[in-house]
Write an enzyme that holds these catalytic residues in place. Structure first.
Site, PDB file in Angstrom:
ATOM      1  N   THR A 168       6.057  54.689  23.983  1.00 59.89           N
ATOM      2  CA  THR A 168       5.605  53.483  23.275  1.00 59.89           C
ATOM      3  C   THR A 168       4.200  53.131  23.761  1.00 59.89           C
ATOM      4  O   THR A 168       3.881  53.320  24.940  1.00 59.89           O
ATOM      5  CB  THR A 168       6.576  52.327  23.600  1.00 59.89           C
ATOM      6  OG1 THR A 168       7.852  52.649  23.048  1.00 59.89           O
ATOM      7  CG2 THR A 168       6.097  51.002  23.034  1.00 59.89           C
ATOM      8  N   ARG A 196      18.175  51.360  13.815  1.00 66.05           N
ATOM      9  CA  ARG A 196      18.146  50.851  15.189  1.00 66.05           C
ATOM     10  C   ARG A 196      16.743  50.276  15.487  1.00 66.05           C
ATOM     11  O   ARG A 196      15.736  50.899  15.203  1.00 66.05           O
ATOM     12  CB  ARG A 196      18.477  51.971  16.172  1.00 66.05           C
ATOM     13  CG  ARG A 196      18.365  51.584  17.661  1.00 66.05           C
ATOM     14  CD  ARG A 196      16.996  51.875  18.222  1.00 66.05           C
ATOM     15  NE  ARG A 196      16.892  51.575  19.650  1.00 66.05           N
ATOM     16  CZ  ARG A 196      15.731  51.533  20.319  1.00 66.05           C
ATOM     17  NH1 ARG A 196      14.601  51.762  19.683  1.00 66.05           N
ATOM     18  NH2 ARG A 196      15.709  51.251  21.590  1.00 66.05           N
TER      19      ARG A 196
HETATM   20  N1  GLY Z   1      10.592  50.602  23.844  1.00 66.42           N
HETATM   21  C1  GLY Z   1      10.803  51.276  22.640  1.00 66.42           C
HETATM   22  C2  GLY Z   1      12.162  51.202  22.131  1.00 66.42           C
HETATM   23  O1  GLY Z   1      13.121  51.088  22.880  1.00 66.42           O
HETATM   24  O2  GLY Z   1      12.324  51.276  20.928  1.00 66.42           O
END
Ligand code: GLY
Length: 299
Positions: A168, A196
């Site tokens: 990320t 999700r």
């Molecule tokens: N930190 C990214 C995620 O869990 O989607």
């Protein structure tokens, strides 16, 4: 006020052969945006621009280079927040876009909402001049190989897979007017369930910015980061402890109470930086005067 910017490109056990690409990617983002900040760019514009550059870089799990979900599709999440107004924009479960954080920025300007997901978010993006790209323009050979290398059955553990990969991206900045901002963008977790959504687009978890306390952006396993609202937790600690200790303390809370792994970057209203991670490595870059410090922090 001297403008400042710090970015991250994920916190995980970044393999030696990927170190150079990670350092180059985060360095490029800060090297490009820091001079613009010094010329008067706002913190909000700066974090969007920095995250755009990281989204374009196939090294990271955001925009180009994103993980594939369980059905082999790309689904992207992003957020942006302005520390002056506390206003924000968030998007989640968007398909095949290069710059989801810029859609989040547009959402922030809308009259009636601040968080859009899925089909509605895609329709909003198309109506605002964004294009859905053919998946092959975002998909890398590396992610396709990784997708096929991990199992997609009951025994597959997101935590196991994710502790190995967490790319990320995010940025926090302070501009010459003393305003703070943050932005975060992700492709989420590998082989995630369709629909999700993790921490990255969730205000307080994936990012937070408040001119009175600080700004932060996180990376790591979203299901655990959300338990402790990691970025808001860090920002709330900054006034008393300063950003370096606040970042460490927030990561300790993530580990102890959230049972999670990840990293965060933060900045105080005075322009002091903090970053911490409880993973083996984290890629980051920051502006120091006219210089850029880009590195892999090692635990
Ligand atoms: N930190 C990214 C995620 O869990 O989607």
């Amino acid at each position: 006020m001297e403008p400042k910017i710090i970015v991250h490109g994920g916190a995980w056990d970044i393999p030696d052969e990927h170190v150079s690409d990670h350092v180059k990617g985060v360095h490029h983002a800060v090297e490009t945006v820091a001079p613009l900040l010094r010329q008067g760019m706002t913190a909000l514009e700066a974090v969007e621009r920095a995250v755009n550059l990281l989204e374009e870089d196939p090294t990271f799990d955001a925009g180009r280079g994103a993980f594939l979900n369980a059905e082999g599709n790309i689904e992207l999440d992003a957020m942006i927040m302005d520390g002056e107004s506390l206003d924000f924009g968030c998007v989640a479960a968007m398909r095949n876009l290069l710059h989801p954080v810029s859609v989040a920025r547009k959402v922030m300007d809308s009259k009636d909402f601040r968080f859009l997901v899925g089909e509605g978010a895609m329709r909003f993006a198309m109506n605002n001049g964004f294009s859905e790209l053919p998946p092959e323009e975002l998909l890398t050979e590396r992610e396709l190989t990784f997708f096929h290398s991990i199992k997609n059955d009951q025994s597959f553990s997101q935590i196991e897979a994710f502790s190995g990969r967490s790319d990320t991206v995010g940025a926090v900045a302070l501009d010459e007017n003393g305003n703070l901002a943050c932005a975060t963008s992700t492709g989420g977790t590998p082989r995630k369930h369709p629909g999700r959504v993790g921490d990255s687009p969730v205000i307080g978890s994936g990012g937070y910015a408040d001119n009175e306390t600080g700004a932060a952006s996180s990376t790591g396993y979203g299901e655990t980061i959300m338990r402790v609202v990691l970025c808001k937790t860090a920002c709330d600690l900054i006034p008393d402890r300063g950003p370096a200790e606040a970042a460490n303390r927030a990561l300790e809370i993530l580990h102890r109470k959230g049972k999670g792994y990840g990293g965060l970057i933060c900045i105080s209203p005075e322009g002091n930086y903090g970053f911490a991670h409880n993973t083996p490595r984290m890629a980051y870059a920051l502006a120091q005067g006219h210089d850029v410090r880009a590195d892999i922090s090692v635990k």
